[in-house]
Design a protein around this motif. Structure first.
Motif, PDB file in Angstrom:
ATOM      1  N   THR A   1      37.540  47.393  39.367  1.00 54.47           N
ATOM      2  CA  THR A   1      36.377  46.899  39.897  1.00 54.47           C
ATOM      3  C   THR A   1      35.157  47.708  40.476  1.00 54.47           C
TER       4      THR A   1
ATOM      5  N   TRP B   1      47.452  38.125  42.415  1.00 53.71           N
ATOM      6  CA  TRP B   1      48.363  37.058  42.149  1.00 53.71           C
ATOM      7  C   TRP B   1      47.703  35.675  42.233  1.00 53.71           C
ATOM      8  N   TYR B   2      46.947  35.593  41.111  1.00 53.26           N
ATOM      9  CA  TYR B   2      46.012  34.441  40.450  1.00 53.26           C
ATOM     10  C   TYR B   2      45.114  34.035  41.807  1.00 53.26           C
TER      11      TYR B   2
ATOM     12  N   SER C   1      44.628  36.800  33.751  1.00 53.04           N
ATOM     13  CA  SER C   1      44.348  35.595  34.293  1.00 53.04           C
ATOM     14  C   SER C   1      42.944  35.191  34.616  1.00 53.04           C
TER      15      SER C   1
ATOM     16  N   GLY D   1      44.440  41.228  34.913  1.00 51.59           N
ATOM     17  CA  GLY D   1      45.374  41.462  33.767  1.00 51.59           C
ATOM     18  C   GLY D   1      45.788  40.513  32.661  1.00 51.59           C
TER      19      GLY D   1
ATOM     20  N   THR E   1      37.930  41.802  37.673  1.00 49.77           N
ATOM     21  CA  THR E   1      38.881  42.355  36.638  1.00 49.77           C
ATOM     22  C   THR E   1      40.254  41.963  37.039  1.00 49.77           C
TER      23      THR E   1
ATOM     24  N   ASN F   1      41.848  40.490  40.563  1.00 53.94           N
ATOM     25  CA  ASN F   1      42.662  39.167  40.710  1.00 53.94           C
ATOM     26  C   ASN F   1      43.986  39.636  41.129  1.00 53.94           C
TER      27      ASN F   1
ATOM     28  N   SER G   1      44.292  50.738  40.188  1.00 50.83           N
ATOM     29  CA  SER G   1      44.275  51.181  38.796  1.00 50.83           C
ATOM     30  C   SER G   1      42.919  51.909  38.434  1.00 50.83           C
TER      31      SER G   1
HETATM   32  C1  LIG Z   1      48.688  43.281  43.883  1.00 49.97           C
HETATM   33  C2  LIG Z   1      48.054  43.021  42.263  1.00 49.97           C
HETATM   34  C3  LIG Z   1      48.151  41.615  41.862  1.00 49.97           C
HETATM   35  C4  LIG Z   1      47.957  41.201  40.769  1.00 49.97           C
HETATM   36  N1  LIG Z   1      47.831  40.041  40.282  1.00 49.97           N
HETATM   37  C5  LIG Z   1      47.320  39.743  39.227  1.00 49.97           C
HETATM   38  C6  LIG Z   1      47.206  38.386  38.588  1.00 49.97           C
HETATM   39  O1  LIG Z   1      47.868  37.328  39.123  1.00 49.97           O
HETATM   40  N2  LIG Z   1      46.652  38.193  37.257  1.00 49.97           N
HETATM   41  C7  LIG Z   1      46.050  39.178  36.704  1.00 49.97           C
HETATM   42  O2  LIG Z   1      45.532  38.732  35.501  1.00 49.97           O
HETATM   43  N3  LIG Z   1      46.156  40.520  37.080  1.00 49.97           N
HETATM   44  C8  LIG Z   1      46.382  40.880  38.264  1.00 49.97           C
HETATM   45  N4  LIG Z   1      46.551  42.088  38.602  1.00 49.97           N
HETATM   46  C9  LIG Z   1      45.882  43.010  37.954  1.00 49.97           C
HETATM   47  C10 LIG Z   1      44.734  43.284  38.524  1.00 49.97           C
HETATM   48  O3  LIG Z   1      43.728  42.335  38.629  1.00 49.97           O
HETATM   49  C11 LIG Z   1      44.104  44.492  37.562  1.00 49.97           C
HETATM   50  O4  LIG Z   1      44.722  45.491  37.133  1.00 49.97           O
HETATM   51  C12 LIG Z   1      42.610  44.860  38.059  1.00 49.97           C
HETATM   52  O5  LIG Z   1      41.894  45.369  37.116  1.00 49.97           O
HETATM   53  C13 LIG Z   1      42.600  45.911  39.105  1.00 49.97           C
HETATM   54  O6  LIG Z   1      41.508  45.931  39.538  1.00 49.97           O
HETATM   55  P1  LIG Z   1      41.236  47.473  40.614  1.00 49.97           P
HETATM   56  O7  LIG Z   1      41.273  48.671  39.932  1.00 49.97           O
HETATM   57  O8  LIG Z   1      39.915  47.251  40.834  1.00 49.97           O
HETATM   58  O9  LIG Z   1      42.107  47.540  41.710  1.00 49.97           O
HETATM   59  C14 LIG Z   1      47.290  42.444  39.703  1.00 49.97           C
HETATM   60  C15 LIG Z   1      46.962  43.750  40.301  1.00 49.97           C
HETATM   61  C16 LIG Z   1      47.753  43.828  41.648  1.00 49.97           C
HETATM   62  C17 LIG Z   1      47.812  45.454  42.054  1.00 49.97           C
END
Ligand SMILES: Cc1cc2nc3c(=O)[nH]c(=O)nc-3n(C[C@H](O)[C@H](O)[C@H](O)COP(=O)(O)O)c2cc1C
Length: 162
Positions: free
Chosen positions: A17, A85-86, A115, A113, A111, A83, A5
């Motif tokens: 992150t 998958w939790y 959780s 979504g 960071t 995060n 993201s």
């Molecule tokens: C594979 C995957 C699994 C995720 N699982 C969760 C989750 O279990 N709980 C949650 O709150 N967010 C979840 N997210 C959302 C990410 O934690 C969130 O978009 C995060 O800011 C991504 O950071 P990044 O841009 O550094 O990759 C998930 C995202 C991805 C891609």
């Protein structure tokens, strides 16, 4: 690690992150280290979600491509991750396997979504029993772009940053 993201700040594109890590580094004067894996992850969200689930279910430990060579020079280490998958992304398990943070201060941030940290702060404490853990900072992906003040306040409360 592939950026799943993105956040646009002052014309520059970051992973969520990565952006928070950049803020922490700017405000503490700390060095940045990126945990990278040998394999690349899928670039599309849906494929990445599936790949990460498979990895978590299979307790796969993807090999790391980057290694800290001079850990002894650092007393305080901020460790950030999204995060997934939790939980932490599986490469983070390998990261904590690789290093012994005994006697060091570990400060997690994530960071997410919705959780927040899930159980990851406890997990890190159990993997690094000799480290001193500080309370981490969880930032929603919706607030990453506007998180500078909360990052700064959190750092100041712990005695870091200006
Ligand atoms: C594979 C995957 C699994 C995720 N699982 C969760 C989750 O279990 N709980 C949650 O709150 N967010 C979840 N997210 C959302 C990410 O934690 C969130 O978009 C995060 O800011 C991504 O950071 P990044 O841009 O550094 O990759 C998930 C995202 C991805 C891609």
């Amino acid at each position: 690690m592939i950026i799943a993201s993105r956040v646009l700040v002052n014309g520059k594109l970051y992973g969520n992150t990565e952006y928070v890590a950049t803020l922490i580094s700017q405000k503490t004067g700390g060095d940045l280290f990126q945990i990278k894996t040998e394999q690349t992850y899928p670039g599309t969200h849906k494929e990445l979600i599936d790949a990460a689930k498979k990895e978590a279910d299979g307790k796969v430990r993807p090999k790391l491509a980057t290694h800290i060579r001079n850990l002894k020079d650092y007393d305080v280490i901020f460790v950030g991750f999204p995060n997934w998958w939790y939980d932490m992304p599986m490469p983070l398990y390998l990261f904590f396997d690789e290093y012994d943070f005994t006697g060091k201060t570990l400060i997690p941030f994530c960071t997410h979504g919705g959780s927040r940290f899930s159980q990851t702060e406890k997990t890190i404490a159990s993997l690094e029993k000799g480290a001193k853990m500080r309370k981490g900072l969880a930032i929603s992906r919706n607030n990453v772009g506007a998180s500078e003040t909360s990052v700064q306040n959190w750092l100041q409360k712990m005695g870091f940053g200006q």
